[in-house]
Write a protein that holds these residues in place. Sequence first.
Motif: not given
Length: 313
Positions: A21-22, A91
Amino acid sequence: RADVLTIGEAMVTVRCAGPLRLGGDSRVSTAGAEANVAIALSRLGHTARWTGALGNDEPGELVLRTLRAEGVLTDHVVRRTDAPTGLLLRDVAAGGRARVHYYRRDSAASTLSWDEVRPAVDAGQAGLHLTGITPALGPAPLEAVAAAARQAHRSGAWVSLDVNHRSLLWSGEEAVRALRPLLPYVTVLVASDDELALVADGDGERDRVAALLDAGVEEVVVKRGAAGASYHDARTSFDVPARRVPVVDVVGAGDAFTAGYLSGRLDGLDAYGRLERATLLGAASVACAGDWEGLPTRAELPALALPEGETLR
Ligand code: ATP
């Protein structure tokens, strides 16, 4: 004619350095248990053929290009214009844990049929390697895998099955129903200790291994991660420790280990030799990033057995 044919699903992987999400940096590669085994065998000098269905898309091109670059035969791969190649995003979740996100529903591989697989099986092989992942993708791949096992067995090839249970794809009950009927055709069964109950009844590992040998399986190999592995056949049983290596990435260890075992089998090694090669490959896989990138070539094999920390000159 190949030494080993394997049938499966191959995907593109995108590895993010941190939480997805980053955003930020990522690395693109390919994944797929059977493709990993094919690459490992090819690096060791065996003739490996991989077949499966890919989308007619850039991820499919990357999978094909990777397999070809590694010397894997891809002459029976199916391409689809109406379904994409599967995608796996990895991730790092809170606490530094690796996390995976699959985009494989309705992928090209999920409708792989026996008609599509048959020409690859008919091309001939000494052994057919299957995993419990492909039959979990849908009814057509399940039928394709079962028919391939029957056909290869009938033609005199050995068949290996790595249970590789994926609980995101199907339930334990579904795996039991699909995998147990394959056992009459299976020569080599590879499973993690917690997967044995899917393929055999019994109280504990001893009983389950005995049930597998009774069902006609000739060699049972049990994986226990960093705790090593065990081998069983009708005459002998023994344990082997894992090698102590720095752990960089544990994903792919099982595939490397299985490929090492099958390579030893193709070379005519005895059970100890087969487990030794399996253990070396499993350790090589965990010591390098990526599912298959760190696998050794045949020429590099002796160096893997050297004590840790020794410089190669
Ligand atoms: P995966 O599905 O993540 O590829 P798996 O569960 O199928 O793995 P493991 O039991 O984790 O397979 O590993 C297979 C073999 O690889 C082990 O039996 C061992 O020989 C080797 N191995 C695994 N983890 C380690 C480790 N941390 N250090 C050294 N060797 C390892």
